[in-house]
Design an enzyme around this catalytic site. Sequence first.
Site, PDB file in Angstrom:
ATOM      1  N   ASP A   1      -4.708  -3.680   3.935  1.00 17.91           N
ATOM      2  CA  ASP A   1      -4.766  -3.747   5.395  1.00 17.91           C
ATOM      3  C   ASP A   1      -4.290  -2.466   6.063  1.00 17.91           C
ATOM      4  O   ASP A   1      -4.649  -2.194   7.194  1.00 17.91           O
ATOM      5  CB  ASP A   1      -3.955  -4.945   5.922  1.00 17.91           C
ATOM      6  CG  ASP A   1      -2.514  -4.913   5.436  1.00 17.91           C
ATOM      7  OD1 ASP A   1      -2.149  -3.949   4.744  1.00 17.91           O
ATOM      8  OD2 ASP A   1      -1.757  -5.852   5.755  1.00 17.91           O
TER       9      ASP A   1
ATOM     10  N   ASP B   1      -3.679   2.115   2.295  1.00 18.08           N
ATOM     11  CA  ASP B   1      -4.492   1.440   1.272  1.00 18.08           C
ATOM     12  C   ASP B   1      -5.882   2.069   1.131  1.00 18.08           C
ATOM     13  O   ASP B   1      -6.648   1.677   0.245  1.00 18.08           O
ATOM     14  CB  ASP B   1      -4.664  -0.053   1.622  1.00 18.08           C
ATOM     15  CG  ASP B   1      -3.353  -0.813   1.506  1.00 18.08           C
ATOM     16  OD1 ASP B   1      -2.578  -0.497   0.600  1.00 18.08           O
ATOM     17  OD2 ASP B   1      -3.115  -1.720   2.327  1.00 18.08           O
TER      18      ASP B   1
ATOM     19  N   ASP C   1      -3.025  -7.937  -1.881  1.00 19.56           N
ATOM     20  CA  ASP C   1      -1.795  -7.837  -1.099  1.00 19.56           C
ATOM     21  C   ASP C   1      -1.142  -9.214  -1.051  1.00 19.56           C
ATOM     22  O   ASP C   1      -1.797 -10.208  -1.354  1.00 19.56           O
ATOM     23  CB  ASP C   1      -2.139  -7.444   0.346  1.00 19.56           C
ATOM     24  CG  ASP C   1      -2.154  -5.927   0.508  1.00 19.56           C
ATOM     25  OD1 ASP C   1      -1.733  -5.255  -0.419  1.00 19.56           O
ATOM     26  OD2 ASP C   1      -2.607  -5.452   1.565  1.00 19.56           O
TER      27      ASP C   1
END
Length: 815
Positions: free
Chosen positions: A418, A422, A96
């Site tokens: 997070d 995901d 990310d």
Amino acid sequence: MSALTVIILILYFVINTFAIQGLSWVAECTPIYIQYFVKFFIIGVTVLVVAVPEGLPLAVTISLAYSVKKMMKDNNLVRHLDACETMGNATAICSDKTGTLTMNRMTVVQAYIGDTHYKNIPEPDVINPGTVDSLINSISVNSAYTTKILPPEKEGGLPRHVGNKTECALLGLVLNLKRDYQPIRDEIPEEKMYKVYTFNSSRKSMSTVLQNPDGGFRMYSKGASEIVLRKCSRILDAQGQPRVFKAKDREEMVRKVIEPMACDGLRTICVAYRDFPAEAGEPNWDNENDILNELTCIAVVGIEDPVRPEVPEAISKCQRAGITVRMVTGDNINTARAIATKCGILLPGEDFMCLEGKEFNRLIRNDKGEVEQERLDKVWPKLRVLARSSPTDKHTLVKGIIDSTVGETRQVVAVTGDGTNDGPALKKADVGFAMGIAGTDVAKEASDIILTDDNFTSIVKAVMWGRNVYDSISKFLQFQLTVNVVAVIVAFTGACITQDSPLKAVQMLWVNLIMDTLASLALATEPPTESLLLRKPYGRDKPLISRTMMKNILGHAVFQLIIIFTLLFAGEKFFDIDSGRNSPLHSPPSEHYTIVFNVFVMMQLFNEINARKIHGERNVFEGVYKNPIFCSVVLGTFALQIIIVQFGGKPFSCAPLTIDQWLWCVFIGMGELLWGQLISAIPTHRLKFLKEAGHGITKEEIHKEEMTEDMDEIDHAEMELRRGQILWFRGLNRIQTQVRLTPLLGEVDPTASRPAGTGGRQDEEATKGCQLIGFLSLRAPLPVLLSNPVGHGEAGAYLQQSMGERRGSPRTGRQ
């Protein structure tokens, strides 16, 4: 080997005693003969104990457990033990951006308000008061009320951002404009909000509707600038009046405002509103396409999320270690490219690809919209940045890289995430990293390791620990197998030639303790070093025992066997002592066999130092002082060996040795270090006959693996359909077999092909019930049907009733 030893010893004894010597079995001698057979059996068990490397699981567990405890200090909370070993072989990391590569401390640094692009936050008096009011109200109301900016904990520190970081940046803008958001929130509590469209990955915007006193409505919206601007038909000018905002105006704004902001690495957010007049009546709130349209743009702001200062160095370490770092983000492609360049993911002059989610899907999907592995294999090797990506895109990319067979080795993929969305990608990845601070419970549950500081450098530490675990197990294996080979051959050959094992049962157990428990403690607790990041990852297919390790195992085994057999058959002449060979039953311990045992242990101790290096390094003492456990184990073992030899007596079959004999034993043991240098001088690539042991999955098996893995996928329509079919059959079967539903189905006639009832109505009911179950199975998972029978009508009631009896029993996978 063990059974063969016992059989040979018994046959040798029987033939020698009763055939060659011609003795007859006398009743009085039976206890002595049985004692001989028991002795042979004990020697067989001794061979077995030494031959089986039962210390290997212990070494693996100690290494993993020790690493997991140490990784906690490096901000890695390991949830699944095997994940830290897997991480050492990672070849790709899909990371990310926000919070992982960047500081996740968002700040508005640029703004476009009233036809003016401000490179710094302007003073409130230079903006039209009406525009300021609209902007302040929109930001204050259209955000989660749990998001706040609190005073710093320490004097002189930065204000604390609580909640969504992007919303914190916008609230920070309110404070910079010398206004406060709290009075507005107090005036309009959450209960007064008429309708809220929460943010999600497909909408990429958030809207809040308030009812005006005159009966009309005002909706405030904010979201990704290019998406929200597309829905704007007006924009507030310098006087705070809405003017028409056409497609060409939007294109000009994208070119002159949004792209320059994005190229500076800023995330662009558009703030807008829409009024619904009272005379038009209440709109249909469920029709989002009509509601989220005809907006009036108030402002576009550029939010900076600074790159963490330590990240560029961490990423360069990953690249040196042969790990490809890819950024997967929902941000604008220009923002993502700017951040990736700052981080070092994109290097100047490198052949790379930066794609948006739509373009990525166009390249990898066929005409039917299905992902094709061949198409994906052309994209992922060069892909470095995937922007404006959905969670499905992330999952598709991860799955495609893992399943790919292009390249020399198969890829091992780590993923950071997070959000709840995901979850599938974290589950699919070989190692999933969830954020400890910003991560949701779903992300943490799906992950293998939790980063307690949300920092990318912690991933690099995890790679180091992972490689260290792998190396620790290899070191132990190299040491263990050398001892095994030597001990088994000595015990077997010695027993067959001399009718007695040179190493007695208790001595073998002590050797087993040295090479299992103590060696696993010593070799599995080596701390990692930066040098671990200077070599390429092993990948999936690397054999556990490399050619260098095979060279070391066989080389040291040859040396030890030569020494042991020389001492066994000529040691009494060298030391000028009595021979211990062919001694009668229950004879006292001999110095000869004690020296053989002592030299054997000394060679293992010094070979333990050699085993610290598995890649052919010369300096086996490098960093030895940094590992107090290793030093303690080696010195402690040496001290215990002195006690056993000098004071062990009959229980350990040891006779005390003189100082000279001890010095010779230590000197011969030290020969292992010199011999190790000699072995490392032999070039491994010349030893073609050495096969590598313990290969991974072959390419033929990959497709089988994919077939089984695909059954677990949760992100694809065909998998849902397949699961629906399974539920349909289960539901149908359950209805037909449950006793409680007999009244519904009628009494079953074994001669009939369908339920026999009082009339066609019952048959029709049964068929209808089965069809209803099947239809709902395709749309709702079974637990939902069971938990909500009312919401799903008859089918839910039937299922809950049929499952009632089973709830008390253990639930099997089948049920």
